[in-house]
Motif scaffolding. Structure first.
Motif, PDB file in Angstrom:
ATOM      1  N   ALA A  81       0.832  -1.207   0.000  1.00  0.00           N
ATOM      2  CA  ALA A  81       0.000   0.000   0.000  1.00  0.00           C
ATOM      3  C   ALA A  81       0.865   1.255   0.000  1.00  0.00           C
ATOM      4  CB  ALA A  81      -0.946  -0.006   1.195  1.00  0.00           C
ATOM      5  N   LEU A  82       1.942   1.255   0.779  1.00  0.00           N
ATOM      6  CA  LEU A  82       2.843   2.395   0.827  1.00  0.00           C
ATOM      7  C   LEU A  82       3.570   2.570  -0.507  1.00  0.00           C
ATOM      8  CD1 LEU A  82       4.071   4.586   2.753  1.00  0.00           C
ATOM      9  CD2 LEU A  82       5.995   3.006   2.981  1.00  0.00           C
ATOM     10  N   VAL A  83       4.003   1.480  -1.110  1.00  0.00           N
ATOM     11  CA  VAL A  83       4.680   1.546  -2.406  1.00  0.00           C
ATOM     12  C   VAL A  83       3.725   2.107  -3.458  1.00  0.00           C
ATOM     13  CG1 VAL A  83       5.781   0.199  -4.238  1.00  0.00           C
ATOM     14  CG2 VAL A  83       6.293  -0.319  -1.842  1.00  0.00           C
ATOM     15  N   GLU A  84       2.481   1.686  -3.408  1.00  0.00           N
ATOM     16  CA  GLU A  84       1.489   2.184  -4.363  1.00  0.00           C
ATOM     17  C   GLU A  84       1.263   3.687  -4.198  1.00  0.00           C
ATOM     18  OE1 GLU A  84      -2.823   0.844  -6.158  1.00  0.00           O
ATOM     19  OE2 GLU A  84      -1.964  -0.266  -4.497  1.00  0.00           O
ATOM     20  N   ILE A  85       1.170   4.134  -2.970  1.00  0.00           N
ATOM     21  CA  ILE A  85       1.026   5.572  -2.702  1.00  0.00           C
ATOM     22  C   ILE A  85       2.241   6.320  -3.240  1.00  0.00           C
ATOM     23  CG2 ILE A  85       1.033   7.315  -0.854  1.00  0.00           C
ATOM     24  CD1 ILE A  85      -0.688   5.281   0.780  1.00  0.00           C
ATOM     25  N   ALA A  86       3.427   5.784  -2.989  1.00  0.00           N
ATOM     26  CA  ALA A  86       4.661   6.438  -3.446  1.00  0.00           C
ATOM     27  C   ALA A  86       4.710   6.524  -4.963  1.00  0.00           C
ATOM     28  CB  ALA A  86       5.882   5.690  -2.913  1.00  0.00           C
ATOM     29  N   VAL A  87       4.347   5.461  -5.652  1.00  0.00           N
ATOM     30  CA  VAL A  87       4.352   5.468  -7.120  1.00  0.00           C
ATOM     31  C   VAL A  87       3.341   6.490  -7.640  1.00  0.00           C
ATOM     32  CG1 VAL A  87       3.790   4.110  -9.183  1.00  0.00           C
ATOM     33  CG2 VAL A  87       5.247   3.133  -7.399  1.00  0.00           C
ATOM     34  N   ASP A  88       2.154   6.516  -7.055  1.00  0.00           N
ATOM     35  CA  ASP A  88       1.132   7.483  -7.475  1.00  0.00           C
ATOM     36  C   ASP A  88       1.603   8.920  -7.266  1.00  0.00           C
ATOM     37  OD1 ASP A  88      -0.561   5.442  -8.226  1.00  0.00           O
ATOM     38  OD2 ASP A  88      -1.797   5.554  -6.413  1.00  0.00           O
ATOM     39  N   ARG A  89       2.185   9.200  -6.111  1.00  0.00           N
ATOM     40  CA  ARG A  89       2.657  10.559  -5.826  1.00  0.00           C
ATOM     41  C   ARG A  89       3.879  10.917  -6.670  1.00  0.00           C
ATOM     42  NH1 ARG A  89       2.165  11.254   0.729  1.00  0.00           N
ATOM     43  NH2 ARG A  89      -0.071  10.881   0.820  1.00  0.00           N
ATOM     44  N   ALA A  90       4.762   9.964  -6.868  1.00  0.00           N
ATOM     45  CA  ALA A  90       5.990  10.233  -7.621  1.00  0.00           C
ATOM     46  C   ALA A  90       5.689  10.617  -9.060  1.00  0.00           C
ATOM     47  CB  ALA A  90       6.913   9.016  -7.583  1.00  0.00           C
ATOM     48  N   ALA A  91       4.596  10.097  -9.594  1.00  0.00           N
ATOM     49  CA  ALA A  91       4.243  10.403 -10.983  1.00  0.00           C
ATOM     50  C   ALA A  91       4.020  11.896 -11.193  1.00  0.00           C
ATOM     51  CB  ALA A  91       3.006   9.611 -11.390  1.00  0.00           C
ATOM     52  N   GLY A  92       3.589  12.597 -10.168  1.00  0.00           N
ATOM     53  CA  GLY A  92       3.311  14.019 -10.290  1.00  0.00           C
ATOM     54  C   GLY A  92       4.391  14.914  -9.712  1.00  0.00           C
ATOM     55  N   LEU A  93       5.473  14.329  -9.218  1.00  0.00           N
ATOM     56  CA  LEU A  93       6.530  15.102  -8.582  1.00  0.00           C
ATOM     57  C   LEU A  93       7.874  14.793  -9.231  1.00  0.00           C
ATOM     58  CD1 LEU A  93       5.597  14.351  -4.855  1.00  0.00           C
ATOM     59  CD2 LEU A  93       5.123  16.469  -6.078  1.00  0.00           C
ATOM     60  N   SER A  94       8.813  15.692  -9.042  1.00  0.00           N
ATOM     61  CA  SER A  94      10.187  15.388  -9.425  1.00  0.00           C
ATOM     62  C   SER A  94      10.854  14.706  -8.239  1.00  0.00           C
ATOM     63  CB  SER A  94      10.940  16.669  -9.777  1.00  0.00           C
ATOM     64  OG  SER A  94      10.369  17.273 -10.907  1.00  0.00           O
ATOM     65  N   GLY A  95      12.001  14.145  -8.463  1.00  0.00           N
ATOM     66  CA  GLY A  95      12.710  13.479  -7.378  1.00  0.00           C
ATOM     67  C   GLY A  95      12.688  11.981  -7.566  1.00  0.00           C
ATOM     68  N   GLU A  96      13.390  11.316  -6.698  1.00  0.00           N
ATOM     69  CA  GLU A  96      13.576   9.875  -6.815  1.00  0.00           C
ATOM     70  C   GLU A  96      12.608   9.111  -5.914  1.00  0.00           C
ATOM     71  OE1 GLU A  96      15.430   8.407  -9.061  1.00  0.00           O
ATOM     72  OE2 GLU A  96      16.358  10.252  -9.786  1.00  0.00           O
ATOM     73  N   LEU A  97      12.069   8.042  -6.445  1.00  0.00           N
ATOM     74  CA  LEU A  97      11.112   7.208  -5.719  1.00  0.00           C
ATOM     75  C   LEU A  97      11.656   6.706  -4.377  1.00  0.00           C
ATOM     76  CD1 LEU A  97       8.322   5.874  -5.675  1.00  0.00           C
ATOM     77  CD2 LEU A  97       9.282   4.020  -7.063  1.00  0.00           C
ATOM     78  N   PRO A  98      12.911   6.265  -4.287  1.00  0.00           N
ATOM     79  CA  PRO A  98      13.399   5.815  -2.973  1.00  0.00           C
ATOM     80  C   PRO A  98      13.328   6.904  -1.903  1.00  0.00           C
ATOM     81  CG  PRO A  98      14.828   4.961  -4.674  1.00  0.00           C
ATOM     82  CD  PRO A  98      13.888   5.947  -5.335  1.00  0.00           C
ATOM     83  N   ASP A  99      13.605   8.154  -2.286  1.00  0.00           N
ATOM     84  CA  ASP A  99      13.509   9.243  -1.309  1.00  0.00           C
ATOM     85  C   ASP A  99      12.076   9.412  -0.821  1.00  0.00           C
ATOM     86  OD1 ASP A  99      16.258   9.902  -1.471  1.00  0.00           O
ATOM     87  OD2 ASP A  99      15.882  11.127  -3.248  1.00  0.00           O
ATOM     88  N   LEU A 100      11.137   9.309  -1.735  1.00  0.00           N
ATOM     89  CA  LEU A 100       9.732   9.422  -1.354  1.00  0.00           C
ATOM     90  C   LEU A 100       9.313   8.256  -0.470  1.00  0.00           C
ATOM     91  CD1 LEU A 100       7.052  10.881  -1.477  1.00  0.00           C
ATOM     92  CD2 LEU A 100       6.637   9.811  -3.704  1.00  0.00           C
ATOM     93  N   LEU A 101       9.759   7.061  -0.795  1.00  0.00           N
ATOM     94  CA  LEU A 101       9.462   5.897   0.051  1.00  0.00           C
ATOM     95  C   LEU A 101      10.010   6.091   1.462  1.00  0.00           C
ATOM     96  CD1 LEU A 101      10.085   2.940  -2.418  1.00  0.00           C
ATOM     97  CD2 LEU A 101       7.958   3.391  -1.183  1.00  0.00           C
ATOM     98  N   ILE A 102      11.221   6.606   1.556  1.00  0.00           N
ATOM     99  CA  ILE A 102      11.826   6.856   2.866  1.00  0.00           C
ATOM    100  C   ILE A 102      10.993   7.872   3.646  1.00  0.00           C
ATOM    101  CG2 ILE A 102      13.833   7.908   4.022  1.00  0.00           C
ATOM    102  CD1 ILE A 102      15.530   6.614   1.691  1.00  0.00           C
ATOM    103  N   ALA A 103      10.623   8.978   3.014  1.00  0.00           N
ATOM    104  CA  ALA A 103       9.825  10.010   3.689  1.00  0.00           C
ATOM    105  C   ALA A 103       8.474   9.460   4.146  1.00  0.00           C
ATOM    106  CB  ALA A 103       9.635  11.210   2.764  1.00  0.00           C
ATOM    107  N   LEU A 104       7.806   8.708   3.272  1.00  0.00           N
ATOM    108  CA  LEU A 104       6.497   8.146   3.629  1.00  0.00           C
ATOM    109  C   LEU A 104       6.609   7.129   4.758  1.00  0.00           C
ATOM    110  CD1 LEU A 104       4.938   7.681   0.077  1.00  0.00           C
ATOM    111  CD2 LEU A 104       4.259   9.363   1.811  1.00  0.00           C
TER     112      LEU A 104
END
Length: 132
Positions: A81-104
């Motif tokens: 569920a967290l990975v899915e949220i990260a992928v959805d959010r990353a699509a609209g943002l710049s930056g790297e997915l691992p950083d977003l996963l870490i923050a979430l």
């Protein structure tokens, strides 16, 4: 369930070593919904960083790969569920997915903020703050 290491996923995706690609392909062909492969978040982050930094795979292709893993019935992702949220959010943002996963993940653990020296991550991801 069978755990899958980063190097197995890399060989399967990159097909850069015929013998290892064939072994990885044969393994994946044995997976099923009843006997899935398991990818933990550490492996996923390592896979993404390696593809982006070592092999210069585009951000979009990596997001597509992770989306494919999420959709697979033969693969179970840790904290899906967290990975899915990260992928959805990353699509609209710049930056790297691992950083977003870490923050979430840190946010879910109760962290008010995640401190980083990564200016891009701090600029693009809520929950990350630049340490100066």
């Amino acid at each position: 369930m069978i755990g899958l290491d980063t190097n197995v996923l890399l060989r399967l995706y990159l097909a850069d070593d015929d013998s290892q690609w064939d072994s990885a392909r044969r393994l994946v062909e044995t997976l099923s919904e009843a006997r899935p492969g398991y990818v933990n978040v550490i492996t996923l982050i390592e896979l993404i960083w390696t593809l982006r930094k070592r092999y210069a795979i585009s951000r979009e292709r990596v997001l597509d790969l992770v989306s494919g893993l999420l959709e697979s019935r033969d693969i179970v992702l840790e904290d899906e569920a967290l990975v899915e949220i990260a992928v959805d959010r990353a699509a609209g943002l710049s930056g790297e997915l691992p950083d977003l996963l870490i923050a979430l993940r840190n946010g879910e653990a109760g962290c008010r903020v995640t401190m980083t020296f990564d200016r891009k991550a701090a600029q693009h991801f809520p929950g990350m703050e630049l340490l100066t």
